[in-house]
Design an enzyme around this catalytic site. Structure first.
Site, PDB file in Angstrom:
ATOM      1  N   ASP A   1      21.077 -63.525 -16.224  1.00 34.08           N
ATOM      2  CA  ASP A   1      21.990 -62.842 -17.138  1.00 34.08           C
ATOM      3  C   ASP A   1      21.744 -63.346 -18.556  1.00 34.08           C
ATOM      4  OD1 ASP A   1      24.689 -61.113 -17.061  1.00 34.08           O
ATOM      5  OD2 ASP A   1      24.875 -62.683 -18.583  1.00 34.08           O
ATOM      6  N   ILE A   2      21.551 -62.422 -19.490  1.00 34.37           N
ATOM      7  CA  ILE A   2      21.343 -62.808 -20.894  1.00 34.37           C
ATOM      8  C   ILE A   2      22.681 -63.251 -21.479  1.00 34.37           C
ATOM      9  CG2 ILE A   2      20.609 -62.016 -23.179  1.00 34.37           C
ATOM     10  CD1 ILE A   2      18.784 -60.022 -21.793  1.00 34.37           C
TER      11      ILE A   2
ATOM     12  N   ASP B   1       0.875  -1.190   0.000  1.00 34.22           N
ATOM     13  CA  ASP B   1       0.000   0.000   0.000  1.00 34.22           C
ATOM     14  C   ASP B   1       0.905   1.230   0.000  1.00 34.22           C
ATOM     15  OD1 ASP B   1      -1.925   2.057   0.640  1.00 34.22           O
ATOM     16  OD2 ASP B   1      -3.220   0.475   1.441  1.00 34.22           O
TER      17      ASP B   1
ATOM     18  N   ASP C   1      -3.161  -3.368  -2.167  1.00 32.29           N
ATOM     19  CA  ASP C   1      -4.054  -2.234  -2.425  1.00 32.29           C
ATOM     20  C   ASP C   1      -4.226  -2.064  -3.931  1.00 32.29           C
ATOM     21  OD1 ASP C   1      -5.626   0.012  -1.832  1.00 32.29           O
ATOM     22  OD2 ASP C   1      -3.917   1.351  -2.152  1.00 32.29           O
TER      23      ASP C   1
ATOM     24  N   GLU D   1      22.691 -56.293 -18.927  1.00 30.73           N
ATOM     25  CA  GLU D   1      21.839 -57.448 -19.233  1.00 30.73           C
ATOM     26  C   GLU D   1      21.589 -58.321 -18.010  1.00 30.73           C
ATOM     27  OE1 GLU D   1      26.102 -58.686 -20.343  1.00 30.73           O
ATOM     28  OE2 GLU D   1      24.892 -56.874 -20.161  1.00 30.73           O
TER      29      GLU D   1
ATOM     30  N   ASP E   1      18.389 -53.171 -27.247  1.00 26.58           N
ATOM     31  CA  ASP E   1      17.307 -52.621 -26.425  1.00 26.58           C
ATOM     32  C   ASP E   1      15.996 -53.365 -26.661  1.00 26.58           C
ATOM     33  OD1 ASP E   1      19.075 -50.798 -25.411  1.00 26.58           O
ATOM     34  OD2 ASP E   1      18.342 -49.092 -26.584  1.00 26.58           O
TER      35      ASP E   1
END
Length: 457
Positions: A330-331, A9, A53, A373, A347
């Site tokens: 494990d792959i 104000d 204000d 993996e 992927d």
């Protein structure tokens, strides 16, 4: 924490009066004597609410409010305009500029303190969500801020709770052009309906014939499913005590009868916008939590989550005398898949592998990607015999059907090696079990891969 109130104000006497009133209620008060000072203080995050204000020489309150609400750094700060202007058009102008409320001078102490407390409570709840989400800018917190500024607050799903036909029909007729409006004349049914209806705003009359509207508001605030649902209360002009009590209970906003159409629209839009902003923040918090514990490629839990959760599962099993098994998968020859077909195809294999793992285990089992993996499956209440059966079934499932790569245009054969360990004693811990399962996996790979080996401890 004490709420910080910024009083703006250009008349020193007005500032002193508000400062004294608020300080007596233990608010932390700071002041600004111009719009520019107010904007700078808000940018520095020095306040939780602004009492503003309207009539100031350098920049009027409407413009200050518009700038605050259009700035991603300050748009969440509640703004209450405190002014001698008392026409409905003035209130609407303030609300359209983004103000959260509009109090006319002279303002009663009770009304002022109740409104400040109500809005700062909501601000602090929002701040908690913003603090949790701010570390996740990369997944959308900034867009949530931008979207909220652009949000028109239209198309809201609104439930009106009013048992006077003339009242709710008039309200509905005013809102139906811009919003989806439902009406519930029975206050006893309103609580259930609000919990099931996925509404963005409740408009509740506090002048119900045979029901306490404040009790309904209190019940809405006590239930998890409706705790964050905005409530716009309709009050009689002389019922200040009920209104103040409503603000203490947690209503978000109010309108005094007779209802002004433009003010109704402005207040409804404000509440719908705020609801959508809060939902975006919650979504971002949930996304950040999921991102922290989920592997982005496979959708399985990540190593961080596994290490934390496995410890809890082991403690639970030992305290209850239950079995627990850990599989490390494990792959086989995964590097050759990347080398021969490319990392994108690798992927593809990892994603398909995660899908087959999920289909081969129970809902209570925990599947995680450790990295690369290597994967882990934790099986509560499972002994070695059952774990070996599941592991063998999974091994066969992987080997039996080639994996699609290059969007399904080619197929590649995949096999896996699995090591198993189980909880051996009450002195076992997560690290020891995981290490034994990893050693069993090493033996499976050393002995020719594409096989399941159990820990021999």
């Amino acid at each position: 924490m004490t709420a910080r109130v910024l009083v703006v104000d250009d008349v020193p006497a007005n500032v002193k009066l508000l400062e004294a009133r608020l300080s007596a209620e233990y608010f932390d008060v700071t002041t600004a004597h111009s719009g520019a000072e107010a904007l700078a203080a808000c940018e520095r995050a020095e306040c939780d609410i602004v009492l503003l204000d309207v009539m100031m020489p350098d920049m009027d309150g409407f413009e200050v409010c518009r700038r605050l609400k259009s700035n991603p750094a300050t748009h969440h700060i509640p703004v209450v305009m405190v002014t001698a202007l008392d026409q409905p058009s003035d209130r609407v102008a303030g609300l359209q500029a983004g103000a959260d409320d509009f109090l006319t001078k002279p303002v009663s102490d009770i009304a002022l303190i109740a409104r400040v407390r109500s809005l700062t409570r909501l601000k602090m709840m929002t701040d908690e969500l913003r603090m949790r989400a701010v570390t996740s800018r990369e997944i959308g917190i900034e867009s949530a801020e931008r979207e909220s500024i652009m949000e028109p607050g239209q198309g809201g799903r609104i439930l009106i709770v009013d048992d006077r036909r003339s009242s709710y029909e008039r309200l509905a007729s005013m809102l139906e052009k811009d919003h989806v409006v439902d009406i519930e004349p029975d206050p006893s049914a309103a609580l259930f309906r609000s919990a099931e209806g996925n509404y963005e705003l409740m408009i509740v009359s506090l002048s119900l014939e045979n029901f306490d509207g404040l009790r309904l508001c209190s019940q809405l605030r006590s239930l998890d499913r409706t705790r964050s649902l905005p409530i716009l209360a309709l009050c009689e002009p002389d019922d200040n005590a009920k209104l103040m009590r409503g603000l203490e209970i947690g209503i978000n906003d109010y309108l005094l009868r007779p209802i002004d159409r433009n003010e109704l629209h402005a207040r409804v839009r404000t509440q719908v916008r705020r609801k959508r902003y809060t939902e975006r923040l919650r979504d971002n918090v949930q996304m950040s939590i999921e991102a922290a514990i989920t592997d982005g490629l496979t959708g399985l839990h990540n190593r961080r989550y596994m290490e934390s959760h496995l410890g809890k599962l082991v403690e639970q099993a030992t305290s209850r005398g239950k079995e627990l098994a850990v599989l490390v998968l494990d792959i086989d020859y995964f590097k050759s898949i990347n080398d021969n077909y490319g990392h994108d195809c690798g992927d593809d294999v990892l994603r398909e592998f995660a899908i087959r793992v999920r289909k081969s285990i129970r809902g209570i089992d925990l599947a995680c990607r450790m990295g690369g993996e290597e994967f882990v499956v934790v099986m509560p209440e499972t002994d070695m015999a059952v774990a070996a059966t599941v592991a063998e079934r999974l091994r066969r499932r992987i080997a039996a059907e080639p994996f699609p790569i290059e969007q399904g245009n080619r197929m590649v054969d995949v096999t896996i090696s699995i090591g198993i360990a189980t909880l051996e004693s009450q002195h076992d811990n997560a690290t020891q079990i995981l290490k034994r399962a990893d050693q069993a996996l090493y033996r499976a790979k050393r002995d020719g891969r594409n096989r399941v080996v159990a820990d021999a401890a």
